[in-house]
Design a protein around this motif. Structure first.
Motif, PDB file in Angstrom:
ATOM      1  N   GLN A   8     -19.312 -48.869  31.570  1.00  0.00           N
ATOM      2  CA  GLN A   8     -20.644 -48.936  32.180  1.00  0.00           C
ATOM      3  C   GLN A   8     -20.902 -47.708  33.053  1.00  0.00           C
ATOM      4  O   GLN A   8     -21.995 -47.135  33.037  1.00  0.00           O
ATOM      5  N   HIS A   9     -19.881 -47.319  33.810  1.00  0.00           N
ATOM      6  CA  HIS A   9     -20.038 -46.159  34.698  1.00  0.00           C
ATOM      7  C   HIS A   9     -20.243 -44.884  33.885  1.00  0.00           C
ATOM      8  O   HIS A   9     -21.161 -44.098  34.179  1.00  0.00           O
ATOM      9  N   LEU A  10     -19.414 -44.673  32.855  1.00  0.00           N
ATOM     10  CA  LEU A  10     -19.514 -43.453  32.057  1.00  0.00           C
ATOM     11  C   LEU A  10     -20.801 -43.413  31.244  1.00  0.00           C
ATOM     12  O   LEU A  10     -21.341 -42.342  30.978  1.00  0.00           O
ATOM     13  N   ALA A  11     -21.314 -44.585  30.856  1.00  0.00           N
ATOM     14  CA  ALA A  11     -22.576 -44.631  30.103  1.00  0.00           C
ATOM     15  C   ALA A  11     -23.732 -44.071  30.938  1.00  0.00           C
ATOM     16  O   ALA A  11     -24.717 -43.576  30.384  1.00  0.00           O
ATOM     17  N   LYS A  12     -23.609 -44.126  32.252  1.00  0.00           N
ATOM     18  CA  LYS A  12     -24.646 -43.582  33.139  1.00  0.00           C
ATOM     19  C   LYS A  12     -24.313 -42.163  33.621  1.00  0.00           C
ATOM     20  O   LYS A  12     -25.215 -41.350  33.819  1.00  0.00           O
ATOM     21  N   ALA A  13     -23.014 -41.890  33.782  1.00  0.00           N
ATOM     22  CA  ALA A  13     -22.611 -40.642  34.444  1.00  0.00           C
ATOM     23  C   ALA A  13     -22.452 -39.450  33.507  1.00  0.00           C
ATOM     24  O   ALA A  13     -22.631 -38.310  33.926  1.00  0.00           O
ATOM     25  N   LEU A  14     -22.126 -39.698  32.235  1.00  0.00           N
ATOM     26  CA  LEU A  14     -21.872 -38.587  31.312  1.00  0.00           C
ATOM     27  C   LEU A  14     -23.169 -37.850  30.989  1.00  0.00           C
ATOM     28  O   LEU A  14     -24.259 -38.434  30.989  1.00  0.00           O
ATOM     29  N   THR A  15     -23.040 -36.573  30.693  1.00  0.00           N
ATOM     30  CA  THR A  15     -24.223 -35.743  30.438  1.00  0.00           C
ATOM     31  C   THR A  15     -24.569 -35.649  28.955  1.00  0.00           C
ATOM     32  O   THR A  15     -25.724 -35.396  28.606  1.00  0.00           O
ATOM     33  N   ILE A  16     -23.611 -35.861  28.068  1.00  0.00           N
ATOM     34  CA  ILE A  16     -23.864 -35.742  26.624  1.00  0.00           C
ATOM     35  C   ILE A  16     -24.361 -37.078  26.095  1.00  0.00           C
ATOM     36  O   ILE A  16     -23.720 -38.122  26.290  1.00  0.00           O
ATOM     37  N   LYS A  17     -25.507 -37.040  25.411  1.00  0.00           N
ATOM     38  CA  LYS A  17     -26.174 -38.270  24.973  1.00  0.00           C
ATOM     39  C   LYS A  17     -25.294 -39.125  24.064  1.00  0.00           C
ATOM     40  O   LYS A  17     -25.213 -40.346  24.233  1.00  0.00           O
ATOM     41  N   ASP A  18     -24.637 -38.498  23.063  1.00  0.00           N
ATOM     42  CA  ASP A  18     -23.786 -39.254  22.141  1.00  0.00           C
ATOM     43  C   ASP A  18     -22.636 -39.943  22.865  1.00  0.00           C
ATOM     44  O   ASP A  18     -22.250 -41.062  22.519  1.00  0.00           O
ATOM     45  N   ARG A  19     -22.079 -39.263  23.874  1.00  0.00           N
ATOM     46  CA  ARG A  19     -20.979 -39.845  24.637  1.00  0.00           C
ATOM     47  C   ARG A  19     -21.483 -41.026  25.471  1.00  0.00           C
ATOM     48  O   ARG A  19     -20.800 -42.033  25.604  1.00  0.00           O
ATOM     49  N   ARG A  20     -22.686 -40.889  26.021  1.00  0.00           N
ATOM     50  CA  ARG A  20     -23.252 -41.996  26.795  1.00  0.00           C
ATOM     51  C   ARG A  20     -23.504 -43.214  25.910  1.00  0.00           C
ATOM     52  O   ARG A  20     -23.195 -44.341  26.291  1.00  0.00           O
ATOM     53  N   SER A  21     -24.068 -42.982  24.726  1.00  0.00           N
ATOM     54  CA  SER A  21     -24.362 -44.107  23.829  1.00  0.00           C
ATOM     55  C   SER A  21     -23.073 -44.768  23.351  1.00  0.00           C
ATOM     56  O   SER A  21     -23.026 -45.989  23.165  1.00  0.00           O
ATOM     57  N   TRP A  22     -21.997 -43.978  23.152  1.00  0.00           N
ATOM     58  CA  TRP A  22     -20.691 -44.535  22.760  1.00  0.00           C
ATOM     59  C   TRP A  22     -20.198 -45.490  23.852  1.00  0.00           C
ATOM     60  O   TRP A  22     -19.829 -46.637  23.567  1.00  0.00           O
ATOM     61  N   CYS A  23     -20.200 -45.016  25.101  1.00  0.00           N
ATOM     62  CA  CYS A  23     -19.716 -45.842  26.213  1.00  0.00           C
ATOM     63  C   CYS A  23     -20.628 -47.038  26.469  1.00  0.00           C
ATOM     64  O   CYS A  23     -20.159 -48.115  26.844  1.00  0.00           O
ATOM     65  N   MET A  24     -21.939 -46.858  26.242  1.00  0.00           N
ATOM     66  CA  MET A  24     -22.882 -47.941  26.437  1.00  0.00           C
ATOM     67  C   MET A  24     -22.622 -49.092  25.460  1.00  0.00           C
ATOM     68  O   MET A  24     -22.798 -50.263  25.789  1.00  0.00           O
ATOM     69  N   ALA A  25     -22.192 -48.734  24.235  1.00  0.00           N
ATOM     70  CA  ALA A  25     -21.981 -49.751  23.197  1.00  0.00           C
ATOM     71  C   ALA A  25     -20.617 -50.424  23.305  1.00  0.00           C
ATOM     72  O   ALA A  25     -20.385 -51.467  22.690  1.00  0.00           O
ATOM     73  N   ILE A  26     -19.715 -49.855  24.084  1.00  0.00           N
ATOM     74  CA  ILE A  26     -18.333 -50.338  24.098  1.00  0.00           C
ATOM     75  C   ILE A  26     -18.214 -51.781  24.576  1.00  0.00           C
ATOM     76  O   ILE A  26     -17.422 -52.557  24.029  1.00  0.00           O
ATOM     77  N   GLU A  27     -18.998 -52.170  25.578  1.00  0.00           N
ATOM     78  CA  GLU A  27     -18.837 -53.531  26.109  1.00  0.00           C
ATOM     79  C   GLU A  27     -19.213 -54.581  25.062  1.00  0.00           C
ATOM     80  O   GLU A  27     -18.477 -55.553  24.845  1.00  0.00           O
ATOM     81  N   ILE A  28     -20.349 -54.384  24.374  1.00  0.00           N
ATOM     82  CA  ILE A  28     -20.786 -55.355  23.367  1.00  0.00           C
ATOM     83  C   ILE A  28     -19.798 -55.399  22.197  1.00  0.00           C
ATOM     84  O   ILE A  28     -19.348 -56.470  21.789  1.00  0.00           O
ATOM     85  N   VAL A  29     -19.456 -54.224  21.677  1.00  0.00           N
ATOM     86  CA  VAL A  29     -18.519 -54.166  20.548  1.00  0.00           C
ATOM     87  C   VAL A  29     -17.137 -54.623  20.992  1.00  0.00           C
ATOM     88  O   VAL A  29     -16.438 -55.332  20.257  1.00  0.00           O
ATOM     89  N   GLY A  30     -16.739 -54.214  22.206  1.00  0.00           N
ATOM     90  CA  GLY A  30     -15.414 -54.548  22.710  1.00  0.00           C
ATOM     91  C   GLY A  30     -15.199 -56.039  22.845  1.00  0.00           C
ATOM     92  O   GLY A  30     -14.135 -56.554  22.485  1.00  0.00           O
TER      93      GLY A  30
END
Length: 322
Positions: free
Chosen positions: A176-198
């Motif tokens: 959740q933190h990295l989904a907001k803090a990272l600057t690269i869009k693809d990296r943010r979307s990856w971290c954003m999806a991790i909780e649901i998929v995880g």
């Protein structure tokens, strides 16, 4: 050279559904594209599609191919389907990304450990799943600890055998933190999806681990019953005359290193706790891999008169090695 196929992921039936037409109508459009090589409409093999089955003209499309057909339909029909196909491809890409996340979790969950009714992952596995670095994770941890919802010891993180582990709740706080803090869009979307998929993926993994552990316990109980709850090395058993004797079941091929044999009765033998401890000390500790050869050598050196158990172990070796 092998053809690059990783970009071709859209099946004909999926594309037809996204375009709101039948599979047969899509086939007619594809036939039109192929009919006149001199017009502006073209589907190029290896750019727009690859054949899944060439004899049936069954194709897998790339995003570029899907957009090419959508552009043709947008010009030839009254209703605009451009927004529809764009939404389809966005969701299609999300599904593929989520599949990669699930795969990443499955490939990096060997450390998953149950402690105090919480599942923990090693720091190394957390880093691999989040596709980040030790330095970035450490920075994220420091930033989270300064926030209104810091990680709690024993609840979100813990040290197990001197190694830092994070519980699944701690793992999701990182994502959740990295989904907001990272600057690269693809990296943010990856971290954003991790909780649901995880949550879905870890449930599958944990359910499988629980079922596997039950199979191991069932096999161990059956092996102890088969052996008459008697040590196969010393012939001792727990009864009213030997109340101090404690019998346990030993994995001849260690279950951590040979998990495919962990629930196999042939791989189990009943020993006294004393003999069990003695063997693992002789072999270098409980964490060291062990095989039937190690146990045969142990018996040969420390219990050389027990020919029967050596014969049994040689039969086990023949069966399991085969």
């Amino acid at each position: 050279m092998a053809k690059k196929t990783s970009g071709f992921t859209i099946r004909e039936a999926e594309l037809a559904n996204a375009l709101d037409i039948s599979h047969q109508e899509l086939d007619k459009i594809i036939t039109f594209f192929d009919a006149d090589p001199n017009d502006q409409w073209e589907l190029r093999e290896n750019d727009h599609f690859i054949y899944l089955n060439k004899s049936l003209n069954e194709r897998l499309f790339s995003e570029q191919g899907a957009y090419a057909i959508a552009k043709y339909m947008d010009e030839k029909t009254r209703k605009s389907i451009w927004a529809r196909i764009t939404e389809f491809i966005t969701r299609h890409k999300e599904k593929i990304r989520n599949a990669f996340i699930s795969r990443k979790i499955q490939e990096n969950c060997s450390s998953l450990t149950l402690k105090n009714n919480r599942h923990f992952l090693s720091k190394k596995d957390v880093i691999n799943i989040l596709c980040t670095s030790y330095a970035r994770l450490n920075t994220a941890f420091d930033e989270i600890q300064k926030s209104h919802d810091p990680m709690k010891i024993y609840e979100d993180f813990d040290d197990i055998d001197g190694v830092r582990y994070y519980s699944l709740s701690g793992f999701y706080k990182f994502s959740q933190h990295l989904a907001k803090a990272l600057t690269i869009k693809d990296r943010r979307s990856w971290c954003m999806a991790i909780e649901i998929v995880g949550k879905k993926t870890f449930k599958l993994i944990i359910d499988e681990q629980t079922a596997f552990q039950k199979r191991i316990e069932s096999a161990m109980n059956a092996a102890k019953k088969r052996d008459g709850s008697r040590c196969q090395v010393t012939s001792k058993k727990h009864d009213k005359f030997n109340k101090a004797v404690n019998v346990v079941v030993h994995h001849i091929y260690s279950k951590e290193h040979y998990p495919h044999l962990a629930a196999c009765q042939d791989n189990l033998i009943t020993l006294t706790q004393e003999v069990h401890n003695e063997f693992h000390a002789w072999n270098g500790g409980f964490q060291k891999p062990c095989t039937v050869d190690h146990f045969i050598q142990f018996i040969t050196e420390l219990y050389p008169d027990n020919y029967e158990v050596i014969l049994r172990l040689n039969k086990v070796k023949q069966m399991l090695d085969a």
